[in-house]
Write a protein that holds these residues in place. Structure first.
Motif, PDB file in Angstrom:
ATOM      1  N   GLY A   1       0.709  -1.207  -0.054  1.00  0.00           N
ATOM      2  CA  GLY A   1       0.154   0.177   0.046  1.00  0.00           C
ATOM      3  C   GLY A   1       0.821   1.346   0.017  1.00  0.00           C
ATOM      4  N   LYS A   2       2.034   1.269  -0.166  1.00  0.00           N
ATOM      5  CA  LYS A   2       3.081   2.409  -0.079  1.00  0.00           C
ATOM      6  C   LYS A   2       3.869   2.342  -1.268  1.00  0.00           C
ATOM      7  N   GLU A   3       4.496   3.634  -1.414  1.00  0.00           N
ATOM      8  CA  GLU A   3       5.080   3.637  -2.706  1.00  0.00           C
ATOM      9  C   GLU A   3       6.508   3.115  -2.506  1.00  0.00           C
ATOM     10  N   ARG A   4       7.391   2.633  -3.616  1.00  0.00           N
ATOM     11  CA  ARG A   4       8.784   2.381  -3.477  1.00  0.00           C
ATOM     12  C   ARG A   4       9.375   3.604  -2.880  1.00  0.00           C
ATOM     13  N   GLU A   5      10.425   3.361  -1.893  1.00  0.00           N
ATOM     14  CA  GLU A   5      11.294   3.986  -1.356  1.00  0.00           C
ATOM     15  C   GLU A   5      12.698   3.970  -1.274  1.00  0.00           C
ATOM     16  N   PHE A   6      13.603   5.090  -1.386  1.00  0.00           N
ATOM     17  CA  PHE A   6      14.958   4.819  -1.306  1.00  0.00           C
ATOM     18  C   PHE A   6      15.370   4.298  -0.010  1.00  0.00           C
TER      19      PHE A   6
ATOM     20  N   TYR B   1      22.380   6.906   2.642  1.00  0.00           N
ATOM     21  CA  TYR B   1      21.271   6.222   3.256  1.00  0.00           C
ATOM     22  C   TYR B   1      19.953   7.101   3.476  1.00  0.00           C
ATOM     23  N   ALA B   2      18.882   6.567   3.475  1.00  0.00           N
ATOM     24  CA  ALA B   2      17.564   7.471   3.978  1.00  0.00           C
ATOM     25  C   ALA B   2      17.645   7.582   5.519  1.00  0.00           C
ATOM     26  N   ASP B   3      17.003   8.678   5.959  1.00  0.00           N
ATOM     27  CA  ASP B   3      17.225   8.805   7.468  1.00  0.00           C
ATOM     28  C   ASP B   3      16.526   7.809   7.962  1.00  0.00           C
ATOM     29  N   SER B   4      15.549   7.040   7.724  1.00  0.00           N
ATOM     30  CA  SER B   4      14.915   6.040   8.443  1.00  0.00           C
ATOM     31  C   SER B   4      15.762   4.721   8.771  1.00  0.00           C
ATOM     32  N   VAL B   5      16.868   4.647   7.983  1.00  0.00           N
ATOM     33  CA  VAL B   5      17.747   3.498   8.194  1.00  0.00           C
ATOM     34  C   VAL B   5      19.203   3.735   8.555  1.00  0.00           C
ATOM     35  N   LYS B   6      19.446   5.110   8.507  1.00  0.00           N
ATOM     36  CA  LYS B   6      20.867   5.615   8.912  1.00  0.00           C
ATOM     37  C   LYS B   6      21.273   5.097  10.318  1.00  0.00           C
ATOM     38  N   GLY B   7      22.463   4.374  10.474  1.00  0.00           N
ATOM     39  CA  GLY B   7      22.877   3.959  11.733  1.00  0.00           C
ATOM     40  C   GLY B   7      22.429   2.658  11.951  1.00  0.00           C
TER      41      GLY B   7
ATOM     42  N   ILE C   1      21.425   9.568  -7.231  1.00  0.00           N
ATOM     43  CA  ILE C   1      21.039   8.104  -7.022  1.00  0.00           C
ATOM     44  C   ILE C   1      20.176   7.882  -5.588  1.00  0.00           C
ATOM     45  N   THR C   2      19.609   9.009  -5.268  1.00  0.00           N
ATOM     46  CA  THR C   2      18.631   8.874  -3.970  1.00  0.00           C
ATOM     47  C   THR C   2      17.377   8.574  -4.599  1.00  0.00           C
ATOM     48  N   THR C   3      16.727   8.861  -5.880  1.00  0.00           N
ATOM     49  CA  THR C   3      15.695   8.735  -6.656  1.00  0.00           C
ATOM     50  C   THR C   3      15.891   7.566  -7.775  1.00  0.00           C
ATOM     51  N   SER C   4      14.700   7.072  -7.713  1.00  0.00           N
ATOM     52  CA  SER C   4      14.379   5.863  -8.712  1.00  0.00           C
ATOM     53  C   SER C   4      14.817   5.983 -10.171  1.00  0.00           C
ATOM     54  N   LYS C   5      14.451   7.273 -10.512  1.00  0.00           N
ATOM     55  CA  LYS C   5      14.769   7.876 -11.796  1.00  0.00           C
ATOM     56  C   LYS C   5      16.174   7.675 -12.476  1.00  0.00           C
TER      57      LYS C   5
END
Length: 123
Positions: free
Chosen positions: A42-47, A60-66, A104-108
């Motif tokens: 139900g969510k969009e693809r995210e980096f 890194y995405a902020d959500s996974v950093k560290g 490279i943080t965007t899928s494009k």
């Protein structure tokens, strides 16, 4: 053509660890970087993370950093994503991809994608 094959997904409890692998084969020219993305239901693809083939820059995405670490083995044409301290919100299908350009943080910027591997984190 480039073929990307992910492995290493599975079911793990919260706080656990997993290591994803992505083996690349085929056309190796014009490659710039490798990245990991994820898509939850139900969510969009995210980096998630990216690394240049030279290995000198990581993002890194902020959500996974560290918690997550991306690395690359040029000799094996393989990129890894070490995931630690996993949370239920990390549950998603994880995709590796090859970038042909910067940004490279965007899928494009990616033109080749793997088939994805499921990561499920239980609470």
């Amino acid at each position: 053509q480039v073929q990307l094959v992910e492995s290493g997904g599975g079911l793990v409890q919260a706080g656990g660890s997993l290591r994803l692998s992505c083996a690349a084969s085929g056309r190796t020219v014009s490659r710039y970087a490798m990245g990991w993305f994820r898509q939850a239901p139900g969510k969009e693809r995210e980096f998630v993370a990216a690394i240049r083939w030279s290995g000198d820059s990581t993002y890194y995405a902020d959500s996974v950093k560290g918690r997550f670490t991306i690395s690359i083995d040029n000799g094996k044409n393989t990129v890894y994503l070490q995931m630690t301290s996993l949370k239920p919100e990390d549950t998603a299908v994880y995709y590796c991809a090859q970038a042909f350009a910067s940004g490279i943080t965007t899928s494009k910027s990616y033109n080749y994608w793997g088939q994805g591997t499921q990561v499920t984190v239980s609470s």
